[in-house]
Design a protein around this motif. Sequence first.
Motif, mmCIF file in Angstrom:
data_model
loop_
_atom_site.group_PDB
_atom_site.id
_atom_site.type_symbol
_atom_site.label_atom_id
_atom_site.label_comp_id
_atom_site.label_asym_id
_atom_site.label_seq_id
_atom_site.Cartn_x
_atom_site.Cartn_y
_atom_site.Cartn_z
ATOM 1 N N LEU A 38 0.855 -1.176 0.000
ATOM 2 C CA LEU A 38 0.000 0.000 0.000
ATOM 3 C C LEU A 38 0.897 1.234 0.000
ATOM 4 N N THR A 39 0.646 2.171 -0.907
ATOM 5 C CA THR A 39 1.391 3.426 -0.926
ATOM 6 C C THR A 39 0.416 4.584 -0.776
ATOM 7 N N VAL A 40 0.869 5.626 -0.116
ATOM 8 C CA VAL A 40 0.106 6.865 -0.012
ATOM 9 C C VAL A 40 0.997 7.955 -0.573
ATOM 10 N N GLU A 41 0.502 8.636 -1.596
ATOM 11 C CA GLU A 41 1.318 9.626 -2.291
ATOM 12 C C GLU A 41 0.473 10.816 -2.710
ATOM 13 N N PRO A 42 1.132 11.939 -2.997
ATOM 14 C CA PRO A 42 0.376 13.088 -3.504
ATOM 15 C C PRO A 42 -0.367 12.692 -4.776
ATOM 16 N N GLY A 43 -1.550 13.238 -4.935
ATOM 17 C CA GLY A 43 -2.363 12.920 -6.093
ATOM 18 C C GLY A 43 -3.123 14.130 -6.577
ATOM 19 N N ASP A 44 -3.892 13.933 -7.616
ATOM 20 C CA ASP A 44 -4.720 14.979 -8.206
ATOM 21 C C ASP A 44 -6.178 14.555 -8.051
ATOM 22 N N PRO A 45 -6.985 15.368 -7.381
ATOM 23 C CA PRO A 45 -8.386 14.987 -7.197
ATOM 24 C C PRO A 45 -9.153 14.868 -8.512
ATOM 25 N N ALA A 53 -7.515 11.437 0.772
ATOM 26 C CA ALA A 53 -7.502 12.293 1.958
ATOM 27 C C ALA A 53 -6.819 13.597 1.587
ATOM 28 N N ALA A 54 -7.151 14.660 2.300
ATOM 29 C CA ALA A 54 -6.537 15.954 2.043
ATOM 30 C C ALA A 54 -6.236 16.657 3.353
ATOM 31 N N LEU A 55 -5.207 17.492 3.298
ATOM 32 C CA LEU A 55 -4.856 18.372 4.410
ATOM 33 C C LEU A 55 -5.055 19.801 3.922
ATOM 34 N N GLU A 68 -15.294 0.996 -0.533
ATOM 35 C CA GLU A 68 -15.976 -0.021 0.272
ATOM 36 C C GLU A 68 -15.199 -1.340 0.287
ATOM 37 N N ALA A 69 -14.637 -1.724 -0.850
ATOM 38 C CA ALA A 69 -13.908 -2.992 -0.949
ATOM 39 C C ALA A 69 -12.616 -2.992 -0.145
ATOM 40 N N ALA A 70 -12.079 -1.813 0.153
ATOM 41 C CA ALA A 70 -10.782 -1.733 0.848
ATOM 42 C C ALA A 70 -10.920 -1.435 2.339
ATOM 43 N N ARG A 71 -12.124 -1.331 2.836
ATOM 44 C CA ARG A 71 -12.301 -1.002 4.263
ATOM 45 C C ARG A 71 -11.833 -2.156 5.128
ATOM 46 N N GLY A 72 -11.181 -1.811 6.237
ATOM 47 C CA GLY A 72 -10.655 -2.818 7.147
ATOM 48 C C GLY A 72 -9.259 -3.293 6.796
ATOM 49 N N LEU A 73 -8.651 -2.695 5.758
ATOM 50 C CA LEU A 73 -7.312 -3.116 5.317
ATOM 51 C C LEU A 73 -6.212 -2.156 5.756
ATOM 52 N N GLY A 74 -6.547 -1.156 6.560
ATOM 53 C CA GLY A 74 -5.543 -0.208 7.036
ATOM 54 C C GLY A 74 -5.336 0.997 6.130
ATOM 55 N N VAL A 75 -6.185 1.142 5.123
ATOM 56 C CA VAL A 75 -6.038 2.255 4.178
ATOM 57 C C VAL A 75 -6.294 3.592 4.873
ATOM 58 N N GLY A 76 -7.359 3.667 5.658
ATOM 59 C CA GLY A 76 -7.679 4.907 6.366
ATOM 60 C C GLY A 76 -6.565 5.313 7.312
ATOM 61 N N ALA A 77 -6.015 4.353 8.049
ATOM 62 C CA ALA A 77 -4.925 4.657 8.980
ATOM 63 C C ALA A 77 -3.690 5.147 8.227
ATOM 64 N N ALA A 78 -3.402 4.553 7.076
ATOM 65 C CA ALA A 78 -2.244 4.972 6.275
ATOM 66 C C ALA A 78 -2.440 6.392 5.745
ATOM 67 N N LEU A 79 -3.638 6.702 5.271
ATOM 68 C CA LEU A 79 -3.922 8.053 4.797
ATOM 69 C C LEU A 79 -3.804 9.064 5.929
ATOM 70 N N LEU A 80 -4.360 8.728 7.078
ATOM 71 C CA LEU A 80 -4.315 9.644 8.217
ATOM 72 C C LEU A 80 -2.880 9.867 8.686
ATOM 73 N N ALA A 81 -2.066 8.818 8.679
ATOM 74 C CA ALA A 81 -0.652 8.962 9.054
ATOM 75 C C ALA A 81 0.073 9.892 8.087
ATOM 76 N N ARG A 82 -0.255 9.796 6.801
ATOM 77 C CA ARG A 82 0.385 10.677 5.808
ATOM 78 C C ARG A 82 -0.046 12.125 6.002
ATOM 79 N N ILE A 83 -1.315 12.346 6.330
ATOM 80 C CA ILE A 83 -1.821 13.697 6.622
ATOM 81 C C ILE A 83 -1.078 14.268 7.830
ATOM 82 N N LEU A 92 -11.461 5.182 13.908
ATOM 83 C CA LEU A 92 -10.179 5.426 13.263
ATOM 84 C C LEU A 92 -9.517 6.667 13.848
ATOM 85 N N TYR A 93 -10.245 7.748 13.938
ATOM 86 C CA TYR A 93 -9.677 8.992 14.460
ATOM 87 C C TYR A 93 -9.272 8.847 15.924
ATOM 88 N N ALA A 94 -10.091 8.182 16.728
ATOM 89 C CA ALA A 94 -9.754 7.983 18.146
ATOM 90 C C ALA A 94 -8.482 7.136 18.285
#
Length: 151
Positions: free
Chosen positions: A3-10, A63-65, A81-96, A122-124
């Motif tokens: 899993l990678t989290v990188e700058p993107g274009d909306p 995700a955006a800052l 929806e298909a990726a929920r529970g795989l740590g994607v949200g936590a990875a995005l939040l860590a990058r933010i 997730l936020y807690a």
Amino acid sequence: MTLTVEPGDPRDPAASALLRASHALMESLFPPEDNFFLDIEALTAPHIAFFVARRGGETLGTAALADKGAYGEVKSMFVSEAARGLGVGAALLARIEAEARARNLPALMLETGNLLDAAHRLYARAGFTERGPFGDYPNAASSLFMEKRLG
């Protein structure tokens, strides 16, 4: 695959598809006056850092800052929806959070819907605590406000 989290274009088709899905979900759950999401074009503003989470060639989340100067605001957090529970949200939040720290922002703040229990958890887990409204937000009944001091 990694899993990678990188700058993107909306405006990228995969990212904009996720953003439209997020907007549709918010519109189905909350009254129009309580929807505070940024439209796709607004996410290209200079003070906004936009990120995408990918595994292989598949875009799984966004995700955006928003750099508000006195704090950073977490915006447009959404995981397919298909990726929920795989740590994607936590990875995005860590990058933010890493981006906010790199910008020397003292805190992260966010507004989320009161019905989004998985997001609240997730936020807690990431160290966010509940707070009152901030910025230009009204004290909307369907909003939950949170912050994390970065000290």
